[in-house]
Design an enzyme around this catalytic site. Structure first.
Site, PDB file in Angstrom:
ATOM      1  CD  GLU A 110     -15.197 -38.776  -9.378  1.00  0.00           C
ATOM      2  OE1 GLU A 110     -15.817 -38.601 -10.406  1.00  0.00           O
ATOM      3  OE2 GLU A 110     -14.754 -39.889  -9.003  1.00  0.00           O
ATOM      4  CB  CYS A 157     -13.560 -32.608 -13.337  1.00  0.00           C
ATOM      5  SG  CYS A 157     -13.241 -34.351 -13.589  1.00  0.00           S
ATOM      6  CG  HIS A 206     -11.048 -30.467 -16.616  1.00  0.00           C
ATOM      7  ND1 HIS A 206     -10.467 -30.960 -15.466  1.00  0.00           N
ATOM      8  CD2 HIS A 206     -11.710 -31.515 -17.176  1.00  0.00           C
ATOM      9  CE1 HIS A 206     -10.785 -32.238 -15.333  1.00  0.00           C
ATOM     10  NE2 HIS A 206     -11.529 -32.603 -16.363  1.00  0.00           N
TER      11      HIS A 206
END
Lengths: 132, 348
Positions: B81, B113, B236
């Site tokens: 990003e 992400c 994550h």
């Protein structure tokens, strides 16, 4: 750095692509029209391994235009394992830790930005070896 | 999901910048040191680092471990990003730097992400279909958090690269994958804006936890596996608590997530986060280990993968720097240096 020059030299800057002289067999960096050792023309491209040592260095605290954002930094002469001597910035190292003979390895980093609207110029720098 | 042709991870590589900002430094400046902090410290990119340079080093490490000629790669895809250019691919810079051009597909992926694992899914498809023998998927970021915002404690920088190839050449072969996606605006950044907006607590239950639990449960059902069948699991990691809690919700224990949980020491490396955690697990994995990887990307979605480590891993692990070596290579900085390094100073 204008676009054409950036493009023409990017393989050399990104990945230490130099040459081997077809006549005398010596390694050449950066690429040249004539071999600096035997003055003959005609070379083959080769990628250098990226390992070497600090031959000499100087700390820069008053950088030239385009590099002030990164000061203070260290410029060094790097003796590549294959032989050529080149000039490059050191990175990821404290100035107090730099010494002649320090083993270093090549990394590709941002050299500068050509203003807010211009290109990002990437190229080789050297840092202390972190992997044997 | 399973490709027609069996595939696996042939090479992997990590990168974490050298600089660390302790979370208490953010707290010192913005809350007078009051309240808890979500991590110990986060990685900060140097002045000469960006997503392209981070991706290049991770990619070179993946090539070293993969023993693959860069000219044999047919894709170099970078998920992030924080691409250096709004228009101009990071993928071409990385492909050129590692020597993969010109017979290669290169481009950039965007899914907050999980941009990196989205590229990994695509690489699995490319190799699994037989279109290519090798494809590289990278997750790399130099994430930015608004000064004083909760995100500033954790937004970090790092990268991880994977070469997907035939199962018979792999260090870890793929058993299956699953992607779960809905339109959930928990976190976003509009064009020309430097910092993202987020939904605060909304980023938890309807976003992170919902998407990861759905992707992992569906994958386990498809493969008829239980959490106890896995030697390790990587989720994550926007902080330390979220992956710990989602692991507990899904039935994984602390031991299974310990090795791959790096957020406490490096922060949230966004598109790299889960992929970087997997590199740390692979660094110490043994043949036969089954590993779960589950990403999360705001917007929102989760990709889950089940991998089984092969005999080939033992002779390749040490061919590039270990992830723990990058984590241990740290130089602490204070908030003032961080402000300079992250270009938060306005010169008038």
């Amino acid at each position: 750095m204008n676009v054409a020059r950036y493009w023409r030299t990017e393989k050399t800057r990104y990945g230490l692509v130099g040459e081997t002289c077809r006549v005398c067999g010596k390694p050449i960096f950066p690429p040249r029209d004539l071999c600096p050792h035997c003055t003959e023309a005609g070379q083959d491209l080769r990628t250098f391994g990226g390992r070497g040592e600090v031959y000499s260095f100087a700390h820069v605290t008053d950088a030239p235009a385009g590099y002030t954002e990164y000061q203070p930094y260290t410029v060094a002469l790097i003796k590549l394992e294959e032989g050529p001597l080149l000039t490059a910035q050191l990175t990821d190292v404290d100035q107090s830790d730099v010494r002649i003979g320090m083993p270093v390895e090549m990394v590709t980093r941002k050299l500068k930005e050509e203003g807010e609207n211009g290109m990002v110029v990437y190229g080789y720098k050297f840092r202390p070896v972190m992997h044997e | 999901m399973k490709p027609d042709r069996q595939v696996g991870i042939v090479g992997y590589g990590a990168y974490v910048p050298r600089y660390r900002l302790p979370a208490v430094e953010v707290s010192r400046v913005w809350t007078g040191g009051q309240g808890g902090v979500p991590i110990e410290e986060k990685s900060v990119p140097g002045l000469d680092e960006d997503t392209a340079t981070i991706a290049i080093e991770a990619a070179r490490n993946a090539l070293r471990r993969g023993l693959v000629d860069a000219q044999d790669l047919r894709a170099v895809w970078v998920g992030s990003e924080s691409h250096p250019y709004a228009v101009k691919p990071t993928g071409t810079i990385v492909a050129e730097a590692i020597g993969a051009t010109p017979a290669v597909s290169a481009g950039d992926w965007q899914f907050a992400c999980k941009a990196g694992t989205e590229a990994l899914q695509a690489a699995i498809g490319l190799v699994g279909s037989g279109m290519a023998d090798y494809a590289m998927a990278i997750g790399a970021d130099t994430a930015q958090g608004r000064p004083g915002d909760a995100l500033e404690y954790t937004t970090a920088a790092g990268g991880a690269a994977y070469i997907v190839g035939p199962r018979e050449r792999s260090l870890a072969y793929l058993e299956g994958s699953y992607s779960f996606v809905t339109d959930t605006p928990d976190f976003f950044r509009r064009p020309y804006r430097h910092y993202p907006e987020h939904g605060g607590r909304f980023t938890g239950e309807p976003a992170y936890f919902k998407h990861i639990t759905h992707s992992v449960q569906a994958l386990l059902e498809e493969l008829r596996l239980e959490p106890a069948d896995f030697a390790a699991a990587v989720f994550h990691q926007p902080n330390v608590k979220f992956p710990q809690r989602v692991a507990q919700m899904l039935g994984f224990n602390k031991e299974q997530i310990k090795t791959g949980l790096l957020a406490g020491q490096v922060g949230n490396t966004y598109a790299a986060a889960a992929m970087l955690g997997l590199t740390a697990v692979l660094d110490v994995a043994r043949p036969g280990d089954r590993i779960l990887l589950a990403s999360f990307g705001s917007g929102a979605g989760s990709d889950a993968f089940s991998l089984v480590v092969t005999e080939a891993i033992t002779e390749r692990q040490a061919l590039a720097p270990f992830t723990r070596a990058y984590v241990a290579r740290r130089k602490q900085i204070d908030y003032g240096v961080y402000v300079r390094y992250r270009h938060k100073l306005e010169m008038h």
